[in-house]
Design a protein around this motif. Structure first.
Motif: not given
Length: 328
Positions: A95-103, A163-181
């Motif tokens: 499925p598109g979302s799973i394929s994208l996240i794994l990639a 298949n990049s989406t605003f929502t998925l990118s937003y989640i990765f932004v949160i993960i990046t900022v949270l882990l960096s902090y």
């Protein structure tokens, strides 16, 4: 407002930040659904998210570790091409979302490996020497991609699922900022900062500086790879010339303007310097001139002694007003 925020407990700060983050996401989605923000500007916002991931991760090595690196675009390229190749050739049945996240994760891991390869022989280097080595790495990656026919070579790599989406990118932004902090506030983060402040003193106090340099490099490379994957699946086409030295310098400018060692400043600088060129398209013939003048002004505003003193006076004035209101 900043004074009131600082008075909050750590738990309340986290809850307030989480609430504002969710509220901002909901606001953007509502504006998009009713047509206030069109598809074009949603694409710009997605580019903002990608640049935030890149700039925050670069700030770990350049701002917090204090090592000047000019190869961040190379790590982005490794992540972009790896994730694009996987999603186009090996993960098509998922499925598109799973394929994208794994990639994306695989792209980040491969970029991490390249980060470790670059970091290991350069652990004893710093300053101009490190900048030259990382610059060379970025150029090597670009030239390899130009001649690698498996990913399109100089003509570019086409047919990548968009298949990049605003929502998925937003989640990765949160993960990046949270882990960096979290990293910077941890014991490991304090060790990384100690390397920046005085590497010799850090070694003398028993800190394994090579270990923490490696940690910062692979951390930054991993998230640069993630950002590259999001970029590839947003644009749908990859060309090696996108990942040249200019891209690394652009990211470094964002780090400097946002403040070396300032995560929130990196977020604001990445957003401002991604949106500003788009706002200036109506005056295209003067766009580069205006953009350059704004950058110069921001540099003076941040580092000029007189302007710093003026900012401090304004800040103290508002603090006094805030205090008088609270007392009344």
């Amino acid at each position: 407002m900043a004074k009131s925020f600082n008075k909050l407990s750590n738990v309340n700060k986290i809850l307030l930040t989480l609430a504002l983050t969710i509220a901002f996401y909901i606001l953007i989605e509502v504006f998009s659904s009713v047509g206030i923000i069109n598809r074009y500007w949603m694409q710009i916002l997605l580019n903002v998210e990608i640049n935030i991931i890149l700039v925050v991760s670069l700030n770990i090595t350049t701002g917090f570790l204090g090592q000047l690196t000019l190869g961040h675009a190379g790590f982005m390229a490794v992540g972009a091409y790896t994730s694009a190749y996987l999603s186009k050739n090996l993960l098509m049945g998922l499925p598109g979302s799973i394929s994208l996240i794994l990639a994306l994760i695989c792209g980040g891991i491969v970029a991490l490996i390249f980060g470790a390869i670059v970091a290991y022989p350069t652990l004893r280097l710093k300053g101009d020497y490190l900048a030259i080595i990382t610059l060379a790495f970025g150029e090597v990656i670009k030239n390899l991609l130009l001649n690698l026919e498996a990913v399109g070579g100089a003509s570019g790599y086409y047919g990548i699922p968009r298949n990049s989406t605003f929502t998925l990118s937003y989640i990765f932004v949160i993960i990046t900022v949270l882990l960096s902090y979290s990293l910077i506030k941890s014991k490991q983060g304090r060790a990384i900062i100690s390397v920046r402040e005085d590497e010799i003193a850090a070694e003398a106090s028993g800190i394994n500086t090579n270990k923490f340099k490696m940690l910062a490099f692979v951390f930054a490379a991993f998230f640069a790879g993630i950002a590259g994957g999001l970029y590839a699946h947003n644009i749908g086409i990859l060309e090696p010339k996108v990942f040249k030295l200019d891209k690394s310098i652009e990211l470094l400018v964002m780090v400097v303007l946002g403040g070396m060692g300032n995560i929130w400043g990196s977020i604001l600088a990445a957003a401002a310097l991604t949106i500003l060129p788009e706002l200036l398209r109506s005056v295209a013939q003067y766009r580069l001139l205006i953009y350059s003048l704004v950058l110069i002004f921001m540099m003076f505003y941040r580092y000029d002694a007189k302007l710093i003193a003026l900012r401090m006076k304004v800040k103290s004035l508002f603090s006094k007003k805030g205090g008088s209101h609270e007392n009344s």
